[in-house]
Design a protein around this motif. Structure first.
Motif, mmCIF file in Angstrom:
data_model
loop_
_atom_site.group_PDB
_atom_site.id
_atom_site.type_symbol
_atom_site.label_atom_id
_atom_site.label_comp_id
_atom_site.label_asym_id
_atom_site.label_seq_id
_atom_site.Cartn_x
_atom_site.Cartn_y
_atom_site.Cartn_z
ATOM 1 N N ILE A 161 0.922 -1.358 0.027
ATOM 2 C CA ILE A 161 -0.097 0.056 -0.024
ATOM 3 C C ILE A 161 0.755 1.319 -0.007
ATOM 4 C CG2 ILE A 161 -1.921 -1.082 1.076
ATOM 5 C CD1 ILE A 161 -1.305 -0.123 3.656
ATOM 6 N N ALA A 162 2.016 1.358 0.169
ATOM 7 C CA ALA A 162 3.145 2.337 0.220
ATOM 8 C C ALA A 162 3.617 2.625 -1.084
ATOM 9 C CB ALA A 162 4.131 2.271 1.424
ATOM 10 N N ASP A 163 3.775 3.733 -1.343
ATOM 11 C CA ASP A 163 4.516 4.311 -2.688
ATOM 12 C C ASP A 163 5.909 4.561 -2.469
ATOM 13 O OD1 ASP A 163 1.779 4.365 -4.308
ATOM 14 O OD2 ASP A 163 1.342 6.260 -3.446
ATOM 15 N N GLY A 164 6.450 4.556 -1.388
ATOM 16 C CA GLY A 164 7.820 4.725 -1.058
ATOM 17 C C GLY A 164 8.185 4.400 0.153
ATOM 18 N N PHE A 165 9.395 4.280 0.634
ATOM 19 C CA PHE A 165 9.884 4.032 1.927
ATOM 20 C C PHE A 165 10.788 4.649 2.625
ATOM 21 C CE2 PHE A 165 8.494 0.456 -0.757
ATOM 22 C CZ PHE A 165 7.674 -0.115 -0.007
ATOM 23 N N ILE A 166 10.696 4.992 4.109
ATOM 24 C CA ILE A 166 11.822 5.748 4.537
ATOM 25 C C ILE A 166 12.292 4.839 5.827
ATOM 26 C CG2 ILE A 166 12.369 8.036 5.865
ATOM 27 C CD1 ILE A 166 10.864 9.364 4.135
ATOM 28 N N ALA A 167 13.420 4.875 6.277
ATOM 29 C CA ALA A 167 13.779 4.284 7.510
ATOM 30 C C ALA A 167 14.414 5.601 8.286
ATOM 31 C CB ALA A 167 15.165 3.309 7.415
ATOM 32 N N LEU A 168 13.886 5.577 9.718
ATOM 33 C CA LEU A 168 14.327 6.357 10.575
ATOM 34 C C LEU A 168 15.304 5.594 11.478
ATOM 35 C CD1 LEU A 168 11.006 8.226 11.749
ATOM 36 C CD2 LEU A 168 13.220 9.282 11.122
ATOM 37 N N PRO A 169 16.190 6.441 12.480
ATOM 38 C CA PRO A 169 16.827 5.368 13.260
ATOM 39 C C PRO A 169 16.131 4.311 13.896
ATOM 40 C CG PRO A 169 17.453 7.626 13.330
ATOM 41 C CD PRO A 169 16.248 7.839 12.736
ATOM 42 N N GLY A 170 16.873 3.062 14.263
ATOM 43 C CA GLY A 170 15.983 2.000 14.988
ATOM 44 C C GLY A 170 17.003 0.810 15.039
ATOM 45 N N GLY A 171 16.744 -0.277 15.288
ATOM 46 C CA GLY A 171 17.440 -1.323 15.626
ATOM 47 C C GLY A 171 17.221 -2.594 14.646
ATOM 48 N N PHE A 172 17.196 -3.854 15.026
ATOM 49 C CA PHE A 172 17.364 -4.978 14.124
ATOM 50 C C PHE A 172 16.245 -4.934 13.511
ATOM 51 C CE2 PHE A 172 20.626 -7.411 17.069
ATOM 52 C CZ PHE A 172 21.321 -7.180 16.346
ATOM 53 N N GLY A 173 14.911 -4.638 14.020
ATOM 54 C CA GLY A 173 13.765 -4.797 13.239
ATOM 55 C C GLY A 173 13.557 -3.773 11.796
ATOM 56 N N THR A 174 14.061 -2.728 12.286
ATOM 57 C CA THR A 174 14.427 -1.582 11.209
ATOM 58 C C THR A 174 15.109 -1.798 10.222
ATOM 59 O OG1 THR A 174 13.908 0.075 13.023
ATOM 60 C CG2 THR A 174 14.701 0.920 10.873
ATOM 61 N N PHE A 175 16.420 -2.596 10.517
ATOM 62 C CA PHE A 175 17.353 -2.759 9.450
ATOM 63 C C PHE A 175 16.817 -4.008 8.789
ATOM 64 C CE2 PHE A 175 20.899 -2.344 13.099
ATOM 65 C CZ PHE A 175 20.694 -0.698 13.083
#
Length: 199
Positions: free
Chosen positions: A102-116
């Motif tokens: 459902i997303a048209d793009g992606f951004i990662a903010l700081p995070g840990g293993f799950g975010t990586f």
């Protein structure tokens, strides 16, 4: 772009700048009329981001596995109950697939293993041709500099192709990053994966 999926930590991190980055991004998404898609949590940067977007009048769609519903962290329920829509799914994999759908793009903010893991999986899906959506890092306080250096090392050492490295956009300013995502045009890629069931 009509919606952006944001991957980020279920912890707030130690620096106030991480909170500021999440709040700023959430507010910007609302101001630009971009729907926020995220993991549905109310804790850490996830909660800060989504609450900032909602407070600015934005639309927020949360996708959360049913196994996390009703759980608490530091006395707070994990799921955010004030979202525009909260979708409960059967697994972590389904959560990621639904966010990607459902997303048209992606951004990662700081995070840990799950975010990586979420970031690298969506990059891998792009490399395999499953999608051609833009992917970016909001590099608050240089948090992602080591990861970007690792990607550059992988390129130098022959473990990554130049076109794969170019798929990962990065900036310290959320507004500039959003502009870069909007301007992104994927390079041609022969799809290895055409169906979610093949992932």
């Amino acid at each position: 772009m009509k919606s952006i999926c944001v991957f980020c930590g279920s912890n707030p991190g130690k620096r106030p700048e991480y909170r500021i980055a999440a709040e700023t991004l959430g507010r910007l998404l609302a101001e630009k009329g971009l729907e926020l898609v995220y993991g549905g949590g109310t804790v850490g940067l996830m909660g800060i981001l989504s609450s900032a977007c909602l407070a600015a009048g934005g639309r927020v769609i949360g996708i959360i596995p049913k196994a996390l519903i009703g759980r608490e962290v530091a006395g707070r329920m994990v799921e955010h109950t004030s979202l525009t829509r909260l979708e409960v799914v059967d697994s972590m994999h389904t959560r990621k697939a639904r966010m990607a759908e459902i997303a048209d793009g992606f951004i990662a903010l700081p995070g840990g293993f799950g975010t990586f893991e979420e970031l690298f999986e969506i990059l891998t899906w792009a490399q395999l041709g499953f999608h051609r959506k833009p992917i970016g890092l909001l590099d608050a306080e240089g948090y992602y500099e080591p990861l970007l250096s690792l990607c550059d090392r992988a390129l130098t050492e022959g473990f990554m192709k130049p076109e794969s490295r170019r798929r990962l956009l990065a900036h310290t300013d959320p507004e500039i990053l959003l502009e870069a995502l909007a301007a992104y045009r994927s390079e041609p890629v022969i799809p290895w994966i055409r169906d979610e069931r093949q992932l």
